[in-house]
Design a protein around this motif. Structure first.
Motif, PDB file in Angstrom:
ATOM      1  N   ARG A  15       0.827  -1.209   0.000  1.00 45.04           N
ATOM      2  CA  ARG A  15       0.000   0.000   0.000  1.00 45.04           C
ATOM      3  C   ARG A  15       0.861   1.259   0.000  1.00 45.04           C
ATOM      4  N   ASP A  16       2.155   1.077  -0.207  1.00 46.57           N
ATOM      5  CA  ASP A  16       3.101   2.193  -0.233  1.00 46.57           C
ATOM      6  C   ASP A  16       3.098   2.945   1.098  1.00 46.57           C
ATOM      7  N   GLU A  17       3.011   2.166   2.181  1.00 45.76           N
ATOM      8  CA  GLU A  17       3.074   2.722   3.523  1.00 45.76           C
ATOM      9  C   GLU A  17       4.241   2.089   4.274  1.00 45.76           C
ATOM     10  N   LYS A  18       4.748   2.801   5.252  1.00 43.43           N
ATOM     11  CA  LYS A  18       5.820   2.292   6.106  1.00 43.43           C
ATOM     12  C   LYS A  18       5.281   2.097   7.511  1.00 43.43           C
ATOM     13  N   MET A  19       5.424   0.894   8.044  1.00 39.24           N
ATOM     14  CA  MET A  19       4.973   0.643   9.410  1.00 39.24           C
ATOM     15  C   MET A  19       6.001   1.200  10.394  1.00 39.24           C
ATOM     16  N   LEU A  20       5.517   2.005  11.337  1.00 38.83           N
ATOM     17  CA  LEU A  20       6.398   2.656  12.308  1.00 38.83           C
ATOM     18  C   LEU A  20       6.432   1.928  13.643  1.00 38.83           C
ATOM     19  N   ALA A  21       5.316   1.327  14.020  1.00 41.11           N
ATOM     20  CA  ALA A  21       5.241   0.641  15.308  1.00 41.11           C
ATOM     21  C   ALA A  21       4.077  -0.325  15.280  1.00 41.11           C
ATOM     22  N   ALA A  22       4.160  -1.330  16.132  1.00 40.42           N
ATOM     23  CA  ALA A  22       3.072  -2.303  16.246  1.00 40.42           C
ATOM     24  C   ALA A  22       3.085  -2.886  17.651  1.00 40.42           C
ATOM     25  N   ALA A  23       1.905  -3.179  18.165  1.00 37.08           N
ATOM     26  CA  ALA A  23       1.776  -3.799  19.488  1.00 37.08           C
ATOM     27  C   ALA A  23       0.754  -4.922  19.391  1.00 37.08           C
ATOM     28  N   GLN A  24       1.131  -6.087  19.864  1.00 36.29           N
ATOM     29  CA  GLN A  24       0.180  -7.185  19.912  1.00 36.29           C
ATOM     30  C   GLN A  24      -0.729  -6.962  21.103  1.00 36.29           C
ATOM     31  N   VAL A  25      -2.041  -7.042  20.860  1.00 33.82           N
ATOM     32  CA  VAL A  25      -3.007  -6.679  21.890  1.00 33.82           C
ATOM     33  C   VAL A  25      -4.148  -7.695  21.955  1.00 33.82           C
ATOM     34  N   LYS A  26      -4.917  -7.568  23.024  1.00 38.00           N
ATOM     35  CA  LYS A  26      -6.191  -8.286  23.131  1.00 38.00           C
ATOM     36  C   LYS A  26      -7.171  -7.359  23.831  1.00 38.00           C
ATOM     37  N   ARG A  27      -8.443  -7.555  23.576  1.00 36.23           N
ATOM     38  CA  ARG A  27      -9.447  -6.675  24.147  1.00 36.23           C
ATOM     39  C   ARG A  27      -9.629  -6.937  25.639  1.00 36.23           C
ATOM     40  N   ARG A  28      -9.813  -5.851  26.385  1.00 35.20           N
ATOM     41  CA  ARG A  28     -10.135  -5.992  27.811  1.00 35.20           C
ATOM     42  C   ARG A  28     -11.630  -6.223  27.987  1.00 35.20           C
ATOM     43  N   THR A  29     -12.431  -5.719  27.050  1.00 35.50           N
ATOM     44  CA  THR A  29     -13.873  -5.946  27.075  1.00 35.50           C
ATOM     45  C   THR A  29     -14.287  -6.490  25.722  1.00 35.50           C
ATOM     46  N   LYS A  30     -15.026  -7.565  25.732  1.00 30.16           N
ATOM     47  CA  LYS A  30     -15.438  -8.196  24.477  1.00 30.16           C
ATOM     48  C   LYS A  30     -16.582  -7.424  23.843  1.00 30.16           C
ATOM     49  N   LYS A  31     -16.545  -7.360  22.505  1.00 38.15           N
ATOM     50  CA  LYS A  31     -17.623  -6.706  21.782  1.00 38.15           C
ATOM     51  C   LYS A  31     -18.824  -7.646  21.679  1.00 38.15           C
ATOM     52  N   ARG A  32     -19.998  -7.055  21.613  1.00 37.07           N
ATOM     53  CA  ARG A  32     -21.198  -7.861  21.458  1.00 37.07           C
ATOM     54  C   ARG A  32     -21.230  -8.512  20.079  1.00 37.07           C
ATOM     55  N   ILE A  33     -21.642  -9.768  20.053  1.00 40.99           N
ATOM     56  CA  ILE A  33     -21.777 -10.470  18.779  1.00 40.99           C
ATOM     57  C   ILE A  33     -23.251 -10.471  18.395  1.00 40.99           C
ATOM     58  N   PRO A  34     -23.594 -10.072  17.157  1.00 39.00           N
ATOM     59  CA  PRO A  34     -25.004 -10.053  16.728  1.00 39.00           C
ATOM     60  C   PRO A  34     -25.675 -11.404  16.963  1.00 39.00           C
ATOM     61  N   PHE A  35     -26.973 -11.375  17.315  1.00 40.91           N
ATOM     62  CA  PHE A  35     -27.713 -12.593  17.630  1.00 40.91           C
ATOM     63  C   PHE A  35     -27.719 -13.576  16.469  1.00 40.91           C
TER      64      PHE A  35
END
Length: 210
Positions: A15-35
């Motif tokens: 995409r002609d972009e340069k990655m400057l930083a990255a952090a591996q993460v996980k959510r502290r609160t889960k998002k609602r999943i549609p019924f």
């Protein structure tokens, strides 16, 4: 190749972009999943990445990237312009926890990084490039250690800290090397003395035998 190097090459380079930083993460609160949603997509790893376009005027982006279990490839999920970022909440001004929040115009995400060090590095780099590239509104950084968001002096202070640790380690290794060298020299001297004594004893033994 590390996961972050692979993300930079696979997701951002095309995409002609340069990655400057990255952090591996996980959510502290889960998002609602549609019924109506059925079935799961399996386990996955999530990375929050900061990138900049190579073409001018340069634009900063924050991108969510995922890697699903059993796959070696990475998929771009969401992307925001940094101008859409309202606030970065470091949660802990002392920087001892891996949690942080990103608040955008349309919502917020509560994350937990893989370590407090990785979180700190991401926030420091994000703050540095926001000051450098954002000409309009800049996000607010709250509850973040001053050494991470204190501007050029803070960045230089962090660099100085690392440099000092490297110099101390190098000095310790050098001193250890000197000690090893002196030990080797003493050992060699003792071996030479022992050999000389052995030669002398052998000559005396021959003399008295005759």
């Amino acid at each position: 190749m590390s996961a972050k190097s692979a993300i930079g090459k696979e997701v951002f380079a095309p995409r002609d972009e340069k990655m400057l930083a990255a952090a591996q993460v996980k959510r502290r609160t889960k998002k609602r999943i549609p019924f109506l949603a059925t079935g799961g997509v399996g386990d996955y790893s999530t990375f929050i990445c900061l990138s900049v376009t190579k073409k001018k005027p340069q634009q900063l982006y924050i991108t969510k990237v995922k890697q699903f279990e059993g796959s070696s490839s990475f998929a771009k999920r969401s992307q925001w312009m940094v101008e859409q970022l309202q606030q970065v909440n470091g949660i802990d001004p002392k920087g001892d926890c891996p949690e942080f929040d990103l608040v955008f115009d349309g919502g917020s995400d509560q994350w937990q990084a893989s370590s407090s060090t990785e979180k700190s590095m991401f926030i420091q780099i994000l703050h540095h490039y926001c000051q450098r590239h954002c000409t309009g509104r800049k996000p607010d950084f709250i509850n973040c250690p001053s050494k991470l968001v204190g501007g050029t002096r803070a960045v230089q202070s962090a660099v100085d800290d690392v440099t000092g640790m490297v110099q101390k380690a190098s000095q310790a290794l050098s001193e250890r090397g000197d000690r090893l060298t002196r030990t080797e020299e003493k050992t060699e001297e003792m071996m030479n003395s022992a050999q000389q004594l052995a030669d002398t004893a052998q000559k005396l033994a021959k003399k008295y035998k005759n």
